[in-house]
Design an enzyme around this catalytic site. Sequence first.
Site, PDB file in Angstrom:
ATOM      1  N   HIS A   1     -18.552  -5.131  11.161  1.00  0.00           N
ATOM      2  CA  HIS A   1     -18.865  -5.984  10.441  1.00  0.00           C
ATOM      3  C   HIS A   1     -17.505  -6.692  10.174  1.00  0.00           C
ATOM      4  CE1 HIS A   1     -22.885  -4.201   9.674  1.00  0.00           C
ATOM      5  NE2 HIS A   1     -22.014  -3.090  10.159  1.00  0.00           N
TER       6      HIS A   1
ATOM      7  N   ASN B   1     -24.925  -9.707   9.826  1.00  0.00           N
ATOM      8  CA  ASN B   1     -25.080  -9.845   8.450  1.00  0.00           C
ATOM      9  C   ASN B   1     -24.194 -10.703   7.545  1.00  0.00           C
ATOM     10  OD1 ASN B   1     -23.517  -7.738   8.788  1.00  0.00           O
ATOM     11  ND2 ASN B   1     -24.070  -6.384   7.179  1.00  0.00           N
TER      12      ASN B   1
ATOM     13  N   HIS C   1     -25.425   4.333  15.081  1.00  0.00           N
ATOM     14  CA  HIS C   1     -25.080   5.450  14.135  1.00  0.00           C
ATOM     15  C   HIS C   1     -26.225   6.588  14.049  1.00  0.00           C
ATOM     16  CE1 HIS C   1     -27.382   2.848  11.766  1.00  0.00           C
ATOM     17  NE2 HIS C   1     -26.390   1.907  11.573  1.00  0.00           N
TER      18      HIS C   1
ATOM     19  N   ASP D   1     -18.994   1.024  13.323  1.00  0.00           N
ATOM     20  CA  ASP D   1     -19.838   0.476  12.026  1.00  0.00           C
ATOM     21  C   ASP D   1     -18.661   0.305  10.766  1.00  0.00           C
ATOM     22  OD1 ASP D   1     -21.701  -0.280  10.400  1.00  0.00           O
ATOM     23  OD2 ASP D   1     -22.563   1.818  10.011  1.00  0.00           O
TER      24      ASP D   1
ATOM     25  N   HIS E   1     -15.375  -3.164   2.386  1.00  0.00           N
ATOM     26  CA  HIS E   1     -15.830  -3.619   0.975  1.00  0.00           C
ATOM     27  C   HIS E   1     -14.641  -3.800  -0.048  1.00  0.00           C
ATOM     28  CE1 HIS E   1     -20.033  -3.540   1.812  1.00  0.00           C
ATOM     29  NE2 HIS E   1     -19.913  -2.267   2.402  1.00  0.00           N
TER      30      HIS E   1
END
Lengths: 438, 308
Positions: A70, A102, A240, A313, A317
């Site tokens: 991501h 996303n 995953h 993955d 954040h």
Amino acid sequence: MENDRKTLITGGHVVDPGRWNGMADVLIEGRTIVAVKPNLRTTIHASTLSRTINATGLIVCPGFVDVHVHFREPGFEYKETIATGSAAAVAGGFTSVCCMPNTQPVNDSRSVTEFILAQAAAARKARVFPIGAITRGSHGQALAEIGELYDAGCVAISDDGLPVMNSQVMRRAMEYASAFHLPIVDHCEECHLSHGGSMNEGVVSTQLGIPGIPNAAEEIMVARNIALAELTGARLHVPHVSTSGSVRMIREAKSREVPVTAEACPHHFSLTEEAVRSFHTHAKMNPPLRTDEDVQAVKEGLRDHTIDVVATDHAPHAPQEKQLEFDAAPFGIIGLETALPLTLNLVEEGMLTLEQAIAKLTSAPAHAFRLPHGTLAPGTEADVTLFDPAATWVVDPAQFHSLSRNTPFNGWTMKGLVVTTLVGGQEVYHATPARRDL
Amino acid sequence: MSFQRKDLLGLGSLTSEEIAFILKAAEPFKEISGREIKKVPALRGKTVVNLFFEPSTRTRTSFELAAKRLSADVVNMSPSSSSVAKGETLLDTARNIESMKADMIVIRHSSAGAAEILARQVRLSVINAGDGWHEHPTQALLDLMTIQENKGHVRDLRVAIVGDIAHSRVARSNMHALTKMGAKVRVAGPPTMMPPYLHRFGVEVYYHLDEALADVDVIIVLRLQLERQGSSLFPSIREYARLYGLTAARVKRAARDVLIMHPGPVNRGIEIAHDVADSEAAVILDQVSNGVAVRMGLMYLLAQRRES
């Protein structure tokens, strides 16, 4: 002129899964691998080489391929950008990464796909392959324009953390995508069953009073997706894998030659739900950390090729998000810069040979997503990772190239250090001496 | 033996000796609340902040009275919602309170672990007044005190905890407290309200209330959270009351001198029949009185530790 540049990587142990495993030199001309052979050095005039890389004591292998990252751009650049994400990738030995859709806006259109590719080209680090959305806005209803996404450069489709709950929509997506041979990646989670959950449902969730996510939430969707892959003949990729039941069902499906591939993340074979005790949000990810039995099943799945791929993955954040209360903090951890040593632990434990471990990071993911990388075959782009399998280092998140710091492995002693990473023959990462001395 | 911890976050991490020590320390404070002048100077000059992210009247009042009877200055803060919605993180709120030189935070929060996360980040003492479904340690301490007062001991007593175990911090703290103090604990409720692996708490699980109540010495009835109706945990309040409501007929299955407890607020006619709640056996109001004493004792211990 650049096309004639010759680079020789000499003195290393080359592991090119399925092709070569032993001492050899690697000759690169311009952007391309020319030869992988022992003692090439003796047959080439030093004067014709523009560069020699001494790989003594190092493993030389194809650049790693991560089919699950991501990079948060566009929309969440405070967590990660394509530039910082791809810098983290090459620091971890990854030369190709597939980024999930996303973002904000969701990558459900040519314009977002092209933006991602443009940002990646400008960053000049790793190759970035966008994954397009399955449905518009990843709302799970109307199909995205999958044909256009494919034309624009998407290599797979996924609604990422938002599983396509409607089985009819999923069936149609699989049928439609099979025209383009695009793998379908569905985050397997029955959302009614997992609703409100923040960690594995089990002993620890009962003790901590944290709402749980049972294994069945994953397994129901793995079962459904296998059934739909069988119905449609589409290429299903299960991301995953975290539970023993998922491993069992994928193993069974493969034995019947259902077109399914699967990935495991380093955290799912390195940690259990015990890491959640004391409410550390860096142990919060989805699917959640499971039990020791599940960890063993995932390892066994990697060993017997039920699970083809190791993927990270990588989910950055910001600190202020991960500092929230456990149930309020977002799911996910970063993984690109710790994946190699955690995967090498499986070699140390005797679960995988070194060549198998490297295959899970290179040829297998490239094969699953039909990428022309993950190999040192002559004629392919010279994406090469050199790592020191014996070097130990201590994880210090402040040293990460990623913009984010959310790792549960802070302070861990790791064995296996990426030293040099080449993409298309160009050096895009070289470990600083300080790091190598650790 | 002494109590040397900075915080009280839960009973799961305490030893039985520590629990006994807190109860013993709380004992003398019972008497103070019975005096004409209900005040001692133990916490004079100290500041206690009640930080309640969840609405609560009785627990907050109990802590407030406890602190005031110890002569502490008390400030009540009730941020309306969790930190996400209000834009300030829990940690920032706590650091602000610390900067104002408070000595103690009493926190109630809807997230499991909120008290522990907070305690790690601040130097002042933190008392957990309930964190999500995790723990509510002072409730279990006051329950222990009430049992001890009425039965003389806790060891070997048969105690049934009835109701929604899965979503109850009172149940979790009580399972820790009672098993550590040597009681034989049963939990009873519908399977939908039982979290997995309960046997790890050292308790027996019953799905039929009549079986669970056989010969028990203490019944702790949990409040049914009415808002859980429609979450498919139970079909209706009517059926819940019929199967798991404590009625006079059911109480007869227990020991003759059974003690009936409830953490409040009581849903009369649902988890406990009106006449049972008001019966001789019910010590629900004793629990409330003991709550003030336990909280006084605890604050006294934490403040003392800080001074030494």
